[in-house]
Scaffold this motif. Structure first.
Motif, PDB file in Angstrom:
ATOM      1  N   LEU A 352       0.865  -1.177   0.000  1.00 35.20           N
ATOM      2  CA  LEU A 352       0.000   0.000   0.000  1.00 35.20           C
ATOM      3  C   LEU A 352       0.905   1.231   0.000  1.00 35.20           C
ATOM      4  CD1 LEU A 352      -2.570  -1.161   2.720  1.00 35.20           C
ATOM      5  CD2 LEU A 352      -2.694  -1.475   0.248  1.00 35.20           C
ATOM      6  N   LYS A 360      -3.304   3.619   5.468  1.00 30.88           N
ATOM      7  CA  LYS A 360      -2.692   2.371   5.000  1.00 30.88           C
ATOM      8  C   LYS A 360      -2.705   1.309   6.104  1.00 30.88           C
ATOM      9  CE  LYS A 360       1.197   4.415   3.819  1.00 30.88           C
ATOM     10  NZ  LYS A 360       0.886   5.839   4.087  1.00 30.88           N
ATOM     11  N   THR A 361      -2.265   1.685   7.306  1.00 25.70           N
ATOM     12  CA  THR A 361      -2.197   0.721   8.407  1.00 25.70           C
ATOM     13  C   THR A 361      -3.586   0.266   8.843  1.00 25.70           C
ATOM     14  OG1 THR A 361      -0.127   1.740   9.160  1.00 25.70           O
ATOM     15  CG2 THR A 361      -1.281   0.333  10.729  1.00 25.70           C
ATOM     16  N   ASP A 421       5.375  -2.421   8.163  1.00 25.36           N
ATOM     17  CA  ASP A 421       5.148  -0.980   8.038  1.00 25.36           C
ATOM     18  C   ASP A 421       6.429  -0.242   7.647  1.00 25.36           C
ATOM     19  OD1 ASP A 421       3.263   0.959   8.043  1.00 25.36           O
ATOM     20  OD2 ASP A 421       2.878   0.932  10.195  1.00 25.36           O
ATOM     21  N   THR A 469       3.675  -1.260   3.698  1.00 29.54           N
ATOM     22  CA  THR A 469       3.281   0.126   3.450  1.00 29.54           C
ATOM     23  C   THR A 469       4.521   0.941   3.122  1.00 29.54           C
ATOM     24  OG1 THR A 469       3.517   0.908   5.735  1.00 29.54           O
ATOM     25  CG2 THR A 469       1.407  -0.113   5.134  1.00 29.54           C
ATOM     26  N   ILE A 489      -2.372   4.562  -3.113  1.00 29.58           N
ATOM     27  CA  ILE A 489      -3.438   5.319  -2.446  1.00 29.58           C
ATOM     28  C   ILE A 489      -3.009   6.778  -2.520  1.00 29.58           C
ATOM     29  CG2 ILE A 489      -4.746   5.612  -0.323  1.00 29.58           C
ATOM     30  CD1 ILE A 489      -3.954   2.784   0.452  1.00 29.58           C
TER      31      ILE A 489
END
Length: 777
Positions: A352, A360-361, A421, A469, A489
């Motif tokens: 993402l 995103k998370t 992440d 991410t 995104i």
């Protein structure tokens, strides 16, 4: 012995067995055709042809399912059993071969040709017979299925053909091998074949005997160990060490035995446990081994949650918790659909990518919730040691597994949703490159045998759904990026932010601050002003902070008793948060010469850049300022070279570069700027300054330029369009090749913006510059 060479005789197919000449055998007959054949035989001369089926499982054999060579036999006795089957006693007489089948629906009837034995009574035959007897004697000693008395019976046989057949009948062979012996007419060849088979069978039986002895020794050793352990327990009990290491070791042994570890891992665990048992408690290595065994026991090896593959359920959760993000939701639903059809698809690796604050998370958490999987997150920001991913070797002090194995232990199942992440924030130094270690983790073809330096045993990550991410995929190494499916995104439009604030952010902050909906209300125009004048971002993180600040202010007023409820309006907004921080729309307020608005893509979303060009008397020096990266400096050089080459066509003094110094400046303080999309903006600003033509204030542009003026495509058009919309621009000039990207831009933005696709700088100048501005006195 039968005198005729040719005869017609009923056939009885045998399943899983056959009969040799000179051999007497009991048979159970139950199939209809076989019973009919028997009844025919008993009426006539009691002779029947016995031949084996090629496949034992065939219930109703055809002519092609039966071997051609069989044995003409005599039925000696027949007895009907209570279960309906018939038991017969038959004696084999002579080999024969089927020449043809007669048409008979009740039973098989065949024409057979007698096969006479080809036998020579010479010295070689005698030697072969003795060899067969020797081998058979050895076979009987090794095999427990044949009684020694059989040897005495076989030794008295003088006919070589009969000897071969009787010995073959006592061997435990497959039907196919027995049939091969039956089909050999030459007696010498039959004896040789038998010697070969007996030799091989003795070797097999010898190996079986050795294996049996090893198993017996192993069992004896196990019993001995058990006895000694019981003695040790008794001694410890007498010495008052009831809770000593013996109990601990025994408890660990039971845990390992009952665990779901693969066999190879169990073997390693038992090996380490034996070492642990022998080491004194004071030994430093004792603690290391105990810690290692604990890790092996706590890791999930087979436990997994059952996926909820209901697409409607997943769609409902994603829609409830996230507004927009249609492409990401669609990808998750596609994965669920394929899982529902195959039940075996490997976990995808999604990345993402987008600015901070776009969700995103939280989206990864929603995916885990929709799948009914456990969720685990690790942050890779600032990780620069390969051991953080792969773990430390157990020889080091304080060694422990890497973050991947730690995450799997935390998840407790082998199929969690695993969020990595900030994967773009990893770096490397003298301790190794963690991004290289991530290659194995994120490769579906390799991660089923992931190797951690601490665990040392292969661990299966293939069922894990990895989600990563990143703010900027440009900093991710290409081999690592290649293993991930990128889902961009871009950010949210003003309308989307308004909806997110009303449906998600405000209710959440009211709950966190202990406020009820009736105590604090937000007007729609106040939310719009909050978005426009107090935040400037692609996501909604700062927007939520501002809403939290308003909730705190309201909570103070309500608790102090000044008011029981409050409504946030434009006026209250300024009273609580102060004067507006941003000016809505960063577009120029009037047309100006040498100032053009460009569009840029940053890790924090799209942004607008004003590019300024000023001219001063000089010798053609080109000055570039504004924290420009190498790519933007090269774009400026390319724009300058293009304007020089096209000076006459653009109505510019052809030797301007000998008389004027050109200064190109990109403001915005000390923010570093780079990227291949500012070429046409710089060229337009340069032409505007040299021709004294004002640039239109409502026009923004993006695109790279070649030395011949061709406009090249760029990336991040959606992010740039959103920034242009926020800045209040009305027209965007884009490369022709980026026209395909317009489908990704929200309709609310496309309705407010006019997009002009171009292929050459001449088209850009036509749409971006006004007529020549005359100098004012």
């Amino acid at each position: 012995m039968i005198a005729e060479k040719q005869l017609t005789i009923p056939l009885l197919p045998l399943r899983g067995m056959l009969i040799y000449p000179s051999v007497v055998l009991h048979l159970d007959v139950g199939r209809d055709k076989s019973v009919e054949a028997l009844e025919k035989v008993m009426v006539n001369d009691h002779r029947i042809f016995l031949a084996a089926q090629k496949e034992m499982a065939t219930e109703d054999p055809e002519t092609t399912d039966i071997y051609e060579v069989g044995t003409i036999s005599t039925v000696k006795q027949m007895l009907k059993l209570p279960n309906g089957t018939i038991r017969i006693l038959v004696e084999g007489e002579q080999r024969a071969k089927i020449t043809s089948f007669n048409k008979n629906d009740q039973y098989f009837e065949v024409n057979v040709e007698i096969l006479e034995d080809d036998v020579e009574h010479d010295i070689e035959t005698t030697a072969l017979m003795r060899n067969v007897l020797d081998q058979f004697s050895g076979y009987i000693k090794l095999s427990k299925k044949i009684t020694p008395e059989i040897m005495g019976t076989v030794s008295d046989i003088e006919d070589p053909s009969q000897l071969a057949d009787v010995v073959a009948s006592h061997l435990t062979l497959k039907v196919k091998e027995k049939q091969e012996i039956l089909e050999i007419v030459n007696v010498k060849d039959r004896l040789k074949k038998l010697i070969e088979i007996l030799t091989n069978e003795q070797e097999v039986l010898d190996i079986e005997r050795k294996i049996g002895q090893r198993v017996k020794q192993s069992m004896e050793r196990t019993q001995k160990e058990y006895y000694l352990r019981e003695q040790m327990k008794a001694i410890q009990k007498e010495l008052g060490e009831r809770e000593g290491r013996g109990d601990e070791v025994e408890a660990l042994r039971k845990e390992i035995e009952s665990s779901s570890m693969p066999e190879n891992v169990k073997e390693t665990a038992f090996k380490e446990l034996n070492r642990f048992e022998k080491l004194p408690s004071s030994s430093a290595e004792s603690g290391v081994i105990r810690n290692y065994i604990d890790w092996l026991l706590q890791l999930p090896w087979k436990k997994q949650t059952e996926d909820n593959l209901d697409i409607n359920h997943a769609e409902k959760i994603l829609e409830e918790e996230h507004y927009g993000l249609e492409k990401v939701k669609e990808r998750v639903l596609e994965y669920l659909s394929v899982q529902q059809l195959t039940r075996s698809m490997k976990g995808p690796i999604l990345c993402l990518a987008g600015p901070p604050g776009v969700g995103k998370t939280s989206l990864a958490k929603s995916i885990a919730k929709s799948l009914n999987r456990h969720f685990v997150r690790i942050s890779l920001g600032g990780v620069r040691d390969e051991a953080e991913i792969r773990g430390h070797r157990r020889t080091y002090v304080g060694a422990m597994p890497g973050r991947i194995i730690q995450g799997m232990k935390k998840a407790g199942t082998i199929n969690p949703v695993f969020l990595l992440d900030e994967i773009d924030k990893m770096s490397n130094d003298f301790r190794g490159d963690p991004s290289a270690a991530m290659l194995e983790v994120l490769d579906p073809e390799q991660n089923n045998t992931f190797s951690d330096h601490y665990i040392e045993e292969p661990y299966d990550l293939s069922k894990v759904m990895f989600i990563t991410t990143a703010n900027n995929i440009g900093t991710i190494p290409r081999p690592l990026l290649d293993r991930m499916e990128i889902l961009n995104i871009a950010g949210y439009t003003e309308l989307e932010k308004q909806h997110i604030a009303k449906e998600h952010l405000i209710p959440r902050q009211l709950k966190e601050h202990g406020l009820k909906k009736s105590q604090l209300r937000f007007r729609d125009e106040a939310i719009i002003d909050l978005i426009r004048y107090y935040t400037r971002e692609a996501g909604v993180r700062n927007l939520e902070r501002r809403i939290a600040a308003l909730c705190r202010k309201a909570a103070k007023i309500i608790v102090s008793g000044k008011k029981k409820s409050l409504t946030i309006t434009k006026k209250v907004l300024e009273e609580f948060l102060g004067k507006p921080i941003f000016r809505y729309g960063q577009a120029e307020t009037k047309d100006q010469v040498g100032i053009v608005t460009g569009l840029a893509y940053t890790p924090f979303g799209g942004d607008t850049l004003s590019i300024e060009v000023s001219l001063s008397p000089g010798k053609g020096k080109l000055v570039l300022t504004g924290q420009l990266g190498d790519v933007m400096k090269e774009s400026a050089q390319a724009a300058f070279s293009y304007v020089r080459s096209r000076a006459k066509a653009l109505d510019i003094d052809e030797d301007f570069y000998e008389k004027l110094d050109v200064h190109i400046h990109v403001p915005e303080g000390a923010t570093p700027k780079d990227g291949p999309s500012a070429g046409i903006t710089m060229a337009t600003a340069l032409v505007s300054a040299l021709t004294n033509r004002p640039a239109k204030k409502e026009v923004g542009m993006t695109g790279e330029i070649t030395l011949r003026g061709r406009v090249l495509p760029i990336g991040g058009l959606k992010e740039k369009s959103l920034s242009a919309h926020r800045a209040g621009l009305k027209t965007i000039i884009i490369p022709q090749d980026n026209e395909r990207d317009l489908d990704d831009i929200p309709d609310s933005v496309k309705n407010d913006l006019r997009f002009i696709p171009v292929t050459h700088l001449d088209e850009v100048l036509k749409h971006a510059l006004r007529p020549v501005k005359k100098n004012e006195d």
